[in-house]
Design an enzyme around this catalytic site. Structure first.
Site, short mmCIF file in Angstrom:
data_model
loop_
_atom_site.label_atom_id
_atom_site.label_comp_id
_atom_site.label_asym_id
_atom_site.label_seq_id
_atom_site.Cartn_x
_atom_site.Cartn_y
_atom_site.Cartn_z
N ARG A 1 -22.15 -1.83 3.03
CA ARG A 1 -21.42 -2.87 3.74
C ARG A 1 -21.40 -2.58 5.23
O ARG A 1 -21.43 -3.49 6.06
CB ARG A 1 -19.99 -2.94 3.18
CG ARG A 1 -19.10 -3.93 3.88
CD ARG A 1 -17.79 -4.12 3.15
NE ARG A 1 -16.84 -3.05 3.43
CZ ARG A 1 -15.63 -2.97 2.88
NH1 ARG A 1 -15.24 -3.86 2.00
NH2 ARG A 1 -14.81 -1.98 3.19
N ARG B 1 0.81 -1.21 0.00
CA ARG B 1 0.00 0.00 0.00
C ARG B 1 0.85 1.26 0.00
O ARG B 1 0.30 2.35 -0.07
CB ARG B 1 -0.85 0.01 1.26
CG ARG B 1 -2.33 -0.18 1.04
CD ARG B 1 -2.95 -0.16 2.42
NE ARG B 1 -4.36 0.03 2.43
CZ ARG B 1 -5.27 -0.94 2.43
NH1 ARG B 1 -4.89 -2.18 2.33
NH2 ARG B 1 -6.54 -0.64 2.53
#
Ligand code: ADP
Length: 192
Positions: free
Chosen positions: A127, A88
């Site tokens: 979600r 990342r």
């Protein structure tokens, strides 16, 4: 095969890499899942990581790199791996390249899952209701998007220059997106 999945939060990296897992029969390494597990077990790493995760910030590189290094040294990862949510940062990407070079198994493919940010924010809010992830609230989602654009998006250029980046459209049903990724992976496998 060693594959990296890159994409903004909510792009479906986890869903797709888990589906790919049953197709390719190679293990999946999700740093997000590993960190959430450490957090739920309340380990020292989990406690430290929570301070960053819950605010949508990246867990510091040394902690993540140690955790991944330990995982990759396990025998089941000798044949290959799908990385989800890792690397990342450029430092993570470079460090991964170094350890893979030492093993003589370079990355085969980086798959960018691209999608409109507003669509993804909508997905994550849905979600949030289903999975109750602490970091799926509007403020933290905005922070994670900003972190992605600033710290992770530069990896696209890094992998592009290495000639291993493919971008796919991450919008559509999970089946449609899976078919796109499968086409990329199959082409790579044929090419050897
Ligand atoms: P998403 O892509 O939806 O944000 P993840 O499950 O991949 O979800 O990551 C959740 C959180 O875990 C991140 O916001 C970050 O705090 C932490 N995290 C996961 N992977 C890494 C990583 N490779 N480096 C640093 N922090 C990470």
């Amino acid at each position: 095969m060693l594959i990296v999945f890159i994409g903004p939060p909510g792009a479906g990296k986890g869903t797709q890499s888990k589906r790919m897992l049953s197709y390719l029969q190679i293990p999946h390494l999700s740093t997000g899942d590993l960190l959430r597990e450490a957090k739920s077990q309340d380990t020292p790493l989990g406690r430290l990581a929570a301070q960053y995760m819950d605010r949508g910030r990246l867990v510091p590189d040394p902690l993540v790199l140690d955790m991944v290094g330990e995982c990759l040294s396990r025998p089941q990862y000798a044949q290959g791996c799908m990385f989800d949510g890792f690397p990342r940062t450029l430092q993570q990407a470079k460090s991964l390249d170094e350890s893979l070079a030492q093993r003589g198994t370079p990355l085969s493919l980086a798959v960018e899952m691209r999608a409109d940010e507003n669509e993804l924010i909508g997905r994550m809010l849905k979600r949030a209701a289903a999975e109750k992830r602490v970091d799926d609230n509007p403020e933290t989602i905005a922070q994670r998007m900003a972190v992605y654009n600033k710290q992770t998006a530069p990896l696209l250029d890094y992998y592009q220059k290495r000639g291993i980046l493919t971008t796919i459209d991450a919008l559509g049903t999970p089946d449609e997106v899976f078919a796109r990724i499968k086409a990329v992976v199959d082409a790579k496998r044929k090419a050897g």
